[in-house]
Write an enzyme that holds these catalytic residues in place. Structure first.
Site, PDB file in Angstrom:
ATOM      1  CG  ASP A   1      27.180 -33.233  -9.700  1.00 45.18           C
ATOM      2  OD1 ASP A   1      26.040 -33.549 -10.091  1.00 45.18           O
ATOM      3  OD2 ASP A   1      27.807 -33.898  -8.857  1.00 45.18           O
TER       4      ASP A   1
ATOM      5  CB  SER B   1      23.550 -43.326 -11.703  1.00 48.96           C
ATOM      6  OG  SER B   1      23.416 -43.194 -10.301  1.00 48.96           O
TER       7      SER B   1
ATOM      8  CE  LYS C   1      22.471 -35.586 -11.412  1.00 52.46           C
ATOM      9  NZ  LYS C   1      23.081 -36.714 -10.719  1.00 52.46           N
TER      10      LYS C   1
END
Ligand code: S3P
Length: 428
Positions: free
Chosen positions: A315, A167, A342
Protein backbone atom coordinates in the site's frame (compact mmCIF):
# COMPACT_ATOMS: atom_id res chain seq x y z
CA UNK A 1 -14.36 20.89 -9.37
CA UNK A 2 -11.34 22.96 -8.34
CA UNK A 3 -8.43 21.09 -6.85
CA UNK A 4 -6.83 21.72 -3.45
CA UNK A 5 -3.57 23.61 -3.93
CA UNK A 6 -0.70 22.21 -1.86
CA UNK A 7 2.20 24.62 -1.45
CA UNK A 8 5.87 23.67 -1.25
CA UNK A 9 7.37 23.66 2.26
CA UNK A 10 10.97 23.86 3.41
CA UNK A 11 10.69 23.40 7.15
CA UNK A 12 8.50 21.14 9.27
CA UNK A 13 8.25 20.38 12.92
CA UNK A 14 5.84 18.58 15.12
CA UNK A 15 4.17 15.51 16.43
CA UNK A 16 1.57 13.74 14.30
CA UNK A 17 -0.83 11.17 15.66
CA UNK A 18 -1.81 9.19 12.58
CA UNK A 19 -5.30 7.64 12.65
CA UNK A 20 -5.93 4.05 13.69
CA UNK A 21 -4.81 1.17 11.48
CA UNK A 22 -7.34 0.41 8.75
CA UNK A 23 -6.74 -3.35 8.57
CA UNK A 24 -6.89 -3.74 12.36
CA UNK A 25 -10.01 -1.53 12.71
CA UNK A 26 -11.90 -3.64 10.13
CA UNK A 27 -10.97 -6.84 11.90
CA UNK A 28 -11.76 -5.53 15.39
CA UNK A 29 -15.29 -4.56 14.23
CA UNK A 30 -15.91 -7.77 12.29
CA UNK A 31 -14.53 -10.12 14.95
CA UNK A 32 -16.40 -8.16 17.63
CA UNK A 33 -19.57 -8.83 15.63
CA UNK A 34 -18.71 -12.53 15.33
CA UNK A 35 -17.87 -12.89 19.05
CA UNK A 36 -19.98 -13.66 22.09
CA UNK A 37 -20.07 -10.83 24.63
CA UNK A 38 -18.80 -7.27 24.57
CA UNK A 39 -15.98 -5.94 22.42
CA UNK A 40 -14.60 -2.49 23.08
CA UNK A 41 -12.48 -0.89 20.37
CA UNK A 42 -10.41 2.21 21.07
CA UNK A 43 -8.76 4.41 18.42
CA UNK A 44 -11.04 2.93 15.73
CA UNK A 45 -10.33 4.44 12.30
CA UNK A 46 -13.18 6.74 11.26
CA UNK A 47 -12.23 6.41 7.58
CA UNK A 48 -15.04 5.63 5.14
CA UNK A 49 -13.79 2.04 4.64
CA UNK A 50 -14.10 1.03 8.29
CA UNK A 51 -17.43 2.85 8.63
CA UNK A 52 -18.65 0.61 5.77
CA UNK A 53 -17.77 -2.46 7.85
CA UNK A 54 -19.70 -1.08 10.85
CA UNK A 55 -22.72 -0.28 8.64
CA UNK A 56 -22.77 -3.81 7.18
CA UNK A 57 -22.71 -5.24 10.72
CA UNK A 58 -25.71 -3.12 11.66
CA UNK A 59 -27.62 -4.48 8.64
CA UNK A 60 -26.85 -7.99 9.86
CA UNK A 61 -28.47 -7.16 13.20
CA UNK A 62 -25.26 -6.73 15.23
CA UNK A 63 -25.78 -4.01 17.87
CA UNK A 64 -22.98 -1.47 18.30
CA UNK A 65 -22.54 2.06 19.55
CA UNK A 66 -19.84 4.56 18.70
CA UNK A 67 -18.58 7.69 20.40
CA UNK A 68 -15.84 9.36 18.40
CA UNK A 69 -13.10 6.72 18.00
CA UNK A 70 -14.51 4.29 20.56
CA UNK A 71 -16.84 1.47 19.52
CA UNK A 72 -18.77 -0.95 21.72
CA UNK A 73 -20.17 -4.09 20.10
CA UNK A 74 -22.46 -6.42 22.03
CA UNK A 75 -23.00 -9.55 20.00
CA UNK A 76 -24.35 -13.01 20.67
CA UNK A 77 -22.15 -14.61 18.05
CA UNK A 78 -22.73 -15.31 14.40
CA UNK A 79 -25.75 -17.53 15.01
CA UNK A 80 -27.59 -14.36 16.03
CA UNK A 81 -26.82 -12.61 12.70
CA UNK A 82 -29.92 -11.99 10.62
CA UNK A 83 -30.52 -12.07 6.89
CA UNK A 84 -30.14 -8.45 5.74
CA UNK A 85 -33.22 -7.06 4.01
CA UNK A 86 -31.13 -4.92 1.67
CA UNK A 87 -27.84 -5.05 -0.23
CA UNK A 88 -24.71 -4.70 1.96
CA UNK A 89 -22.68 -1.80 0.60
CA UNK A 90 -18.91 -2.12 1.09
CA UNK A 91 -18.30 1.29 -0.54
CA UNK A 92 -14.66 1.52 -1.67
CA UNK A 93 -13.47 -1.20 0.69
CA UNK A 94 -12.05 -4.48 -0.63
CA UNK A 95 -11.39 -5.60 2.94
CA UNK A 96 -15.05 -5.16 3.91
CA UNK A 97 -16.31 -7.07 0.90
CA UNK A 98 -13.82 -9.94 0.94
CA UNK A 99 -13.69 -10.53 4.71
CA UNK A 100 -17.48 -10.25 5.07
CA UNK A 101 -17.98 -12.85 2.31
CA UNK A 102 -15.71 -15.23 4.22
CA UNK A 103 -17.43 -14.59 7.54
CA UNK A 104 -20.90 -14.98 5.99
CA UNK A 105 -20.19 -18.09 3.91
CA UNK A 106 -21.36 -20.37 6.74
CA UNK A 107 -24.58 -18.42 7.44
CA UNK A 108 -27.85 -20.11 6.46
CA UNK A 109 -29.17 -17.13 4.50
CA UNK A 110 -28.78 -15.11 1.32
CA UNK A 111 -26.80 -11.90 1.18
CA UNK A 112 -25.95 -9.55 -1.68
CA UNK A 113 -22.84 -7.40 -1.42
CA UNK A 114 -21.96 -4.44 -3.59
CA UNK A 115 -19.54 -1.53 -3.65
CA UNK A 116 -18.64 1.65 -5.48
CA UNK A 117 -17.49 1.82 -9.11
CA UNK A 118 -13.87 1.04 -8.20
CA UNK A 119 -14.79 -1.96 -6.02
CA UNK A 120 -17.20 -3.31 -8.64
CA UNK A 121 -14.26 -3.60 -11.04
CA UNK A 122 -11.90 -5.43 -8.63
CA UNK A 123 -11.40 -9.22 -8.87
CA UNK A 124 -13.41 -11.27 -6.40
CA UNK A 125 -12.94 -14.78 -7.83
CA UNK A 126 -9.78 -15.07 -5.73
CA UNK A 127 -12.20 -15.25 -2.76
CA UNK A 128 -15.42 -16.58 -4.29
CA UNK A 129 -13.70 -19.65 -5.86
CA UNK A 130 -12.29 -21.01 -2.58
CA UNK A 131 -15.54 -20.22 -0.75
CA UNK A 132 -17.47 -22.10 -3.46
CA UNK A 133 -15.10 -25.05 -3.07
CA UNK A 134 -15.94 -25.07 0.63
CA UNK A 135 -19.66 -25.24 -0.18
CA UNK A 136 -20.98 -21.66 -0.51
CA UNK A 137 -23.10 -20.79 -3.55
CA UNK A 138 -22.08 -17.44 -5.04
CA UNK A 139 -23.26 -15.66 -8.14
CA UNK A 140 -21.99 -12.48 -9.71
CA UNK A 141 -20.94 -10.93 -13.00
CA UNK A 142 -18.12 -12.72 -14.91
CA UNK A 143 -18.72 -16.06 -13.16
CA UNK A 144 -18.68 -14.65 -9.68
CA UNK A 145 -15.66 -12.42 -10.25
CA UNK A 146 -17.30 -9.00 -9.99
CA UNK A 147 -19.66 -7.40 -7.48
CA UNK A 148 -22.57 -7.20 -6.98
CA UNK A 149 -22.26 -10.71 -5.58
CA UNK A 150 -25.05 -12.81 -4.12
CA UNK A 151 -24.11 -15.59 -1.75
CA UNK A 152 -26.26 -18.38 -0.36
CA UNK A 153 -24.25 -19.62 2.57
CA UNK A 154 -24.65 -22.89 4.39
CA UNK A 155 -22.79 -26.06 5.32
CA UNK A 156 -19.06 -25.72 4.62
CA UNK A 157 -16.31 -28.33 4.45
CA UNK A 158 -12.78 -27.46 5.52
CA UNK A 159 -10.19 -27.53 2.71
CA UNK A 160 -6.51 -26.84 2.08
CA UNK A 161 -5.74 -23.96 -0.27
CA UNK A 162 -2.64 -22.54 -1.92
CA UNK A 163 -3.22 -18.95 -2.93
CA UNK A 164 -1.64 -17.67 -6.16
CA UNK A 165 -0.84 -14.28 -4.58
CA UNK A 166 0.17 -13.16 -1.09
CA UNK A 167 -3.06 -11.49 0.00
CA UNK A 168 -4.30 -11.02 3.55
CA UNK A 169 -7.81 -10.49 2.24
CA UNK A 170 -7.88 -13.92 0.53
CA UNK A 171 -6.21 -15.61 3.51
CA UNK A 172 -8.59 -13.97 5.98
CA UNK A 173 -11.77 -14.73 4.01
CA UNK A 174 -10.82 -18.42 3.84
CA UNK A 175 -9.87 -18.61 7.54
CA UNK A 176 -13.11 -16.91 8.63
CA UNK A 177 -15.13 -19.37 6.54
CA UNK A 178 -12.98 -22.15 8.02
CA UNK A 179 -14.15 -21.25 11.53
CA UNK A 180 -17.64 -22.41 10.52
CA UNK A 181 -16.60 -25.35 8.32
CA UNK A 182 -16.25 -29.01 9.28
CA UNK A 183 -12.69 -30.15 10.00
CA UNK A 184 -9.51 -28.24 9.24
CA UNK A 185 -9.00 -25.35 6.80
CA UNK A 186 -5.52 -24.25 5.81
CA UNK A 187 -4.10 -21.53 3.58
CA UNK A 188 -0.61 -21.50 2.12
CA UNK A 189 0.61 -18.26 0.52
CA UNK A 190 3.58 -17.68 -1.80
CA UNK A 191 4.91 -15.07 0.68
CA UNK A 192 3.67 -13.92 4.07
CA UNK A 193 0.93 -11.26 3.84
CA UNK A 194 -0.11 -9.11 6.81
CA UNK A 195 -1.02 -11.37 9.75
CA UNK A 196 -3.47 -9.20 11.72
CA UNK A 197 -6.25 -11.78 11.31
CA UNK A 198 -4.17 -14.55 12.86
CA UNK A 199 -3.00 -12.36 15.75
CA UNK A 200 -6.44 -10.93 16.52
CA UNK A 201 -8.31 -14.25 16.23
CA UNK A 202 -5.92 -15.62 18.86
CA UNK A 203 -6.75 -12.60 21.03
CA UNK A 204 -10.46 -13.46 20.65
CA UNK A 205 -9.69 -16.99 21.91
CA UNK A 206 -9.45 -18.96 18.65
CA UNK A 207 -6.76 -21.62 18.14
CA UNK A 208 -4.88 -20.49 15.00
CA UNK A 209 -1.78 -22.43 14.03
CA UNK A 210 0.74 -20.82 11.74
CA UNK A 211 4.08 -21.87 10.39
CA UNK A 212 5.74 -19.28 8.16
CA UNK A 213 3.41 -19.02 5.15
CA UNK A 214 0.86 -21.71 6.20
CA UNK A 215 -2.06 -20.98 8.55
CA UNK A 216 -4.64 -23.46 9.90
CA UNK A 217 -7.90 -23.20 11.81
CA UNK A 218 -10.48 -25.76 12.88
CA UNK A 219 -14.22 -25.45 12.49
CA UNK A 220 -16.22 -24.58 15.58
CA UNK A 221 -13.73 -22.00 16.91
CA UNK A 222 -15.67 -19.66 19.19
CA UNK A 223 -14.78 -15.96 19.56
CA UNK A 224 -15.14 -14.17 22.89
CA UNK A 225 -15.52 -10.37 23.02
CA UNK A 226 -12.32 -8.43 23.76
CA UNK A 227 -10.88 -4.99 24.38
CA UNK A 228 -8.92 -3.96 21.26
CA UNK A 229 -6.67 -0.92 21.18
CA UNK A 230 -5.88 -0.02 17.55
CA UNK A 231 -2.35 1.30 16.87
CA UNK A 232 -1.69 4.13 14.42
CA UNK A 233 -1.62 3.04 10.79
CA UNK A 234 1.92 2.67 9.39
CA UNK A 235 0.42 3.08 5.90
CA UNK A 236 -0.75 6.58 6.95
CA UNK A 237 2.53 7.28 8.76
CA UNK A 238 4.34 6.43 5.50
CA UNK A 239 3.35 9.79 3.96
CA UNK A 240 5.11 11.63 6.79
CA UNK A 241 8.10 9.30 6.77
CA UNK A 242 8.70 10.34 3.17
CA UNK A 243 7.88 14.01 3.79
CA UNK A 244 10.11 14.16 6.90
CA UNK A 245 12.98 12.49 5.01
CA UNK A 246 12.91 14.82 2.01
CA UNK A 247 11.91 18.20 3.43
CA UNK A 248 14.74 20.73 3.84
CA UNK A 249 14.73 20.96 7.63
CA UNK A 250 12.91 19.80 10.72
CA UNK A 251 11.84 16.66 12.50
CA UNK A 252 8.57 14.72 12.72
CA UNK A 253 7.57 12.48 15.61
CA UNK A 254 4.89 9.85 15.04
CA UNK A 255 3.72 8.29 18.33
CA UNK A 256 2.02 4.87 18.69
CA UNK A 257 2.42 3.57 15.15
CA UNK A 258 1.88 -0.14 14.48
CA UNK A 259 5.14 -1.89 13.57
CA UNK A 260 3.91 -5.41 12.83
CA UNK A 261 6.81 -6.93 10.80
CA UNK A 262 4.41 -7.89 7.97
CA UNK A 263 3.80 -4.15 7.49
CA UNK A 264 7.20 -2.52 8.07
CA UNK A 265 8.65 -2.89 4.58
CA UNK A 266 8.41 0.91 4.27
CA UNK A 267 10.79 1.35 7.24
CA UNK A 268 13.28 -1.17 5.85
CA UNK A 269 13.21 0.30 2.34
CA UNK A 270 13.46 3.95 3.44
CA UNK A 271 16.35 3.05 5.75
CA UNK A 272 17.95 1.16 2.83
CA UNK A 273 17.62 4.39 0.80
CA UNK A 274 19.48 6.27 3.53
CA UNK A 275 16.61 7.70 5.64
CA UNK A 276 17.20 8.88 9.20
CA UNK A 277 14.42 6.99 11.00
CA UNK A 278 14.51 5.90 14.64
CA UNK A 279 12.07 3.91 16.75
CA UNK A 280 11.42 4.53 20.46
CA UNK A 281 9.05 3.19 23.12
CA UNK A 282 8.58 -0.17 21.40
CA UNK A 283 5.82 -2.17 23.14
CA UNK A 284 3.21 -4.81 22.37
CA UNK A 285 -0.48 -4.00 22.93
CA UNK A 286 -3.29 -6.47 22.13
CA UNK A 287 -0.91 -8.76 20.24
CA UNK A 288 0.40 -6.01 17.92
CA UNK A 289 3.76 -4.22 18.31
CA UNK A 290 3.82 -0.42 18.20
CA UNK A 291 6.43 2.33 18.60
CA UNK A 292 7.10 6.04 18.38
CA UNK A 293 8.88 6.85 15.11
CA UNK A 294 11.15 9.88 14.61
CA UNK A 295 12.15 10.98 11.11
CA UNK A 296 14.69 13.63 10.13
CA UNK A 297 15.82 14.85 6.70
CA UNK A 298 18.44 12.76 4.90
CA UNK A 299 19.85 12.28 1.41
CA UNK A 300 18.04 9.33 -0.18
CA UNK A 301 19.40 7.06 -2.91
CA UNK A 302 17.57 4.74 -5.31
CA UNK A 303 16.85 1.10 -4.45
CA UNK A 304 15.53 -2.17 -5.91
CA UNK A 305 12.36 -3.57 -4.35
CA UNK A 306 10.98 -7.01 -5.29
CA UNK A 307 9.98 -10.48 -4.07
CA UNK A 308 8.84 -11.08 -0.48
CA UNK A 309 9.32 -7.38 0.33
CA UNK A 310 6.34 -6.41 -1.86
CA UNK A 311 3.49 -7.65 0.39
CA UNK A 312 5.21 -5.87 3.32
CA UNK A 313 4.76 -2.46 1.64
CA UNK A 314 2.18 -2.95 -1.11
CA UNK A 315 0.00 0.00 0.00
CA UNK A 316 3.03 2.31 0.36
CA UNK A 317 4.25 2.05 -3.23
CA UNK A 318 2.59 5.29 -4.43
CA UNK A 319 4.34 7.36 -1.74
CA UNK A 320 7.59 5.38 -2.14
CA UNK A 321 7.48 6.29 -5.83
CA UNK A 322 7.35 9.98 -4.80
CA UNK A 323 10.40 9.40 -2.58
CA UNK A 324 12.21 7.63 -5.43
CA UNK A 325 11.67 10.64 -7.75
CA UNK A 326 13.58 12.80 -5.28
CA UNK A 327 16.30 10.25 -4.48
CA UNK A 328 19.65 10.04 -6.23
CA UNK A 329 19.87 7.32 -8.90
CA UNK A 330 17.38 4.75 -10.17
CA UNK A 331 14.69 2.86 -8.25
CA UNK A 332 13.16 -0.31 -9.67
CA UNK A 333 10.03 -1.93 -8.21
CA UNK A 334 9.16 -5.43 -9.53
CA UNK A 335 6.86 -8.35 -8.63
CA UNK A 336 4.12 -5.85 -7.80
CA UNK A 337 1.47 -6.72 -10.43
CA UNK A 338 -1.07 -6.74 -7.55
CA UNK A 339 -0.93 -2.93 -7.76
CA UNK A 340 -3.01 -3.21 -10.94
CA UNK A 341 -6.06 -4.44 -8.96
CA UNK A 342 -6.02 -1.96 -6.09
CA UNK A 343 -8.42 1.02 -5.77
CA UNK A 344 -7.00 2.10 -9.16
CA UNK A 345 -4.41 0.40 -11.38
CA UNK A 346 -1.66 1.92 -9.26
CA UNK A 347 1.08 1.11 -11.77
CA UNK A 348 -0.46 3.19 -14.52
CA UNK A 349 -1.99 5.88 -12.24
CA UNK A 350 1.31 6.46 -10.40
CA UNK A 351 3.24 6.67 -13.70
CA UNK A 352 0.72 9.10 -15.23
CA UNK A 353 0.42 11.24 -12.09
CA UNK A 354 4.14 11.60 -11.39
CA UNK A 355 5.20 12.18 -14.99
CA UNK A 356 2.68 15.05 -15.18
CA UNK A 357 4.52 16.65 -12.23
CA UNK A 358 7.88 16.48 -14.03
CA UNK A 359 9.13 13.05 -12.91
CA UNK A 360 10.71 10.32 -15.07
CA UNK A 361 8.81 7.13 -14.33
CA UNK A 362 8.50 4.16 -16.68
CA UNK A 363 5.69 1.60 -16.50
CA UNK A 364 6.77 -2.06 -16.19
CA UNK A 365 4.30 -4.97 -16.45
CA UNK A 366 4.74 -5.68 -12.73
CA UNK A 367 6.14 -2.44 -11.35
CA UNK A 368 7.91 0.84 -11.99
CA UNK A 369 11.32 2.16 -13.03
CA UNK A 370 11.97 5.61 -11.59
CA UNK A 371 14.85 7.90 -12.51
CA UNK A 372 15.71 9.91 -9.43
CA UNK A 373 16.35 13.60 -9.89
CA UNK A 374 16.83 16.48 -7.54
CA UNK A 375 13.42 18.11 -7.88
CA UNK A 376 9.77 17.60 -8.83
CA UNK A 377 8.36 20.54 -10.75
CA UNK A 378 4.69 20.43 -9.67
CA UNK A 379 1.43 21.09 -11.51
CA UNK A 380 -1.95 19.33 -11.56
CA UNK A 381 -2.71 15.86 -10.21
CA UNK A 382 -5.93 13.88 -9.84
CA UNK A 383 -6.54 11.25 -7.15
CA UNK A 384 -8.96 9.44 -9.48
CA UNK A 385 -10.87 8.60 -6.30
CA UNK A 386 -7.91 6.64 -4.85
CA UNK A 387 -7.12 7.71 -1.27
CA UNK A 388 -3.45 6.78 -1.40
CA UNK A 389 -2.93 8.73 -4.63
CA UNK A 390 -4.64 11.82 -3.14
CA UNK A 391 -2.18 11.81 -0.23
CA UNK A 392 0.87 10.92 -2.36
CA UNK A 393 0.11 13.88 -4.67
CA UNK A 394 -0.28 16.21 -1.67
CA UNK A 395 3.12 15.16 -0.28
CA UNK A 396 4.60 15.54 -3.78
CA UNK A 397 3.19 19.11 -3.74
CA UNK A 398 4.89 19.89 -0.43
CA UNK A 399 8.19 18.59 -1.84
CA UNK A 400 7.82 20.22 -5.28
CA UNK A 401 9.15 23.51 -6.67
CA UNK A 402 5.83 25.08 -7.67
CA UNK A 403 3.22 23.18 -5.63
CA UNK A 404 0.55 20.72 -6.78
CA UNK A 405 -3.18 21.23 -7.25
CA UNK A 406 -4.84 17.95 -6.20
CA UNK A 407 -8.18 17.15 -7.78
CA UNK A 408 -10.53 15.05 -5.56
CA UNK A 409 -8.42 15.38 -2.43
CA UNK A 410 -11.52 14.23 -0.50
CA UNK A 411 -10.71 10.65 -1.53
CA UNK A 412 -8.25 10.68 1.41
CA UNK A 413 -11.28 10.26 3.73
CA UNK A 414 -11.25 6.54 2.99
CA UNK A 415 -8.27 6.01 5.32
CA UNK A 416 -7.17 9.41 6.72
CA UNK A 417 -10.08 11.82 7.29
CA UNK A 418 -7.99 14.64 8.87
CA UNK A 419 -5.14 14.50 6.39
CA UNK A 420 -5.35 18.12 5.20
CA UNK A 421 -5.66 19.48 8.75
CA UNK A 422 -2.59 17.44 9.77
CA UNK A 423 -0.40 18.68 6.94
CA UNK A 424 -1.46 22.26 7.65
CA UNK A 425 -0.44 21.78 11.27
CA UNK A 426 3.06 20.41 10.56
CA UNK A 427 3.68 22.95 7.84
CA UNK A 428 2.84 25.73 10.32
C1 S3P B 1 -5.60 -5.49 3.42
C2 S3P B 1 -4.81 -6.27 2.63
C3 S3P B 1 -4.11 -5.79 1.42
C4 S3P B 1 -4.04 -4.28 1.38
C5 S3P B 1 -5.33 -3.64 1.74
C6 S3P B 1 -5.79 -4.05 3.13
C7 S3P B 1 -6.27 -6.08 4.59
O1 S3P B 1 -4.83 -6.23 0.28
O2 S3P B 1 -3.60 -3.86 0.11
O3 S3P B 1 -5.22 -2.22 1.71
O4 S3P B 1 -6.75 -5.34 5.46
O5 S3P B 1 -6.32 -7.32 4.66
P1 S3P B 1 -4.61 -7.71 -0.32
O6 S3P B 1 -4.95 -8.68 0.72
O7 S3P B 1 -5.52 -7.82 -1.50
O8 S3P B 1 -3.18 -7.79 -0.71
Amino acid sequence: MRGVFIKPVTNLKGEIRVPGDKSISHRAALFGGMAYGETHISNFLLGQDCLSTLRCLKQLGVPWERQEKEVWIRSEGMDAWQEPIDVLDAGNSGTTLRLMLGALAGSPFTVTMNGDESLRSRPMRRVTDPLKQMGARIMGRREGNLAPLTMMGGQLQGQSFRTPVASAQIKSAILLAGLRASGETSVEEPALSRDHTERMLRGFGVDVQSNQTIVRVHGGGRLTGQAVSVPGDISSAAFFLVLGSLVGQGEIILPDVGINPTRTGILDVLKGMGADIELFNVEEVCGEPRATIRVRPAKLKGIEIAGDMIPRLIDEIPILAVAACLAEGETVIRDAAELRVKETDRISTVVGGLNALGAKVEELPDGLRIQGQTSLYGGQANSLGDHRLAMAWAIAGMLSKEGVSVEDMAAADVSFPDFLAVIKKVAG
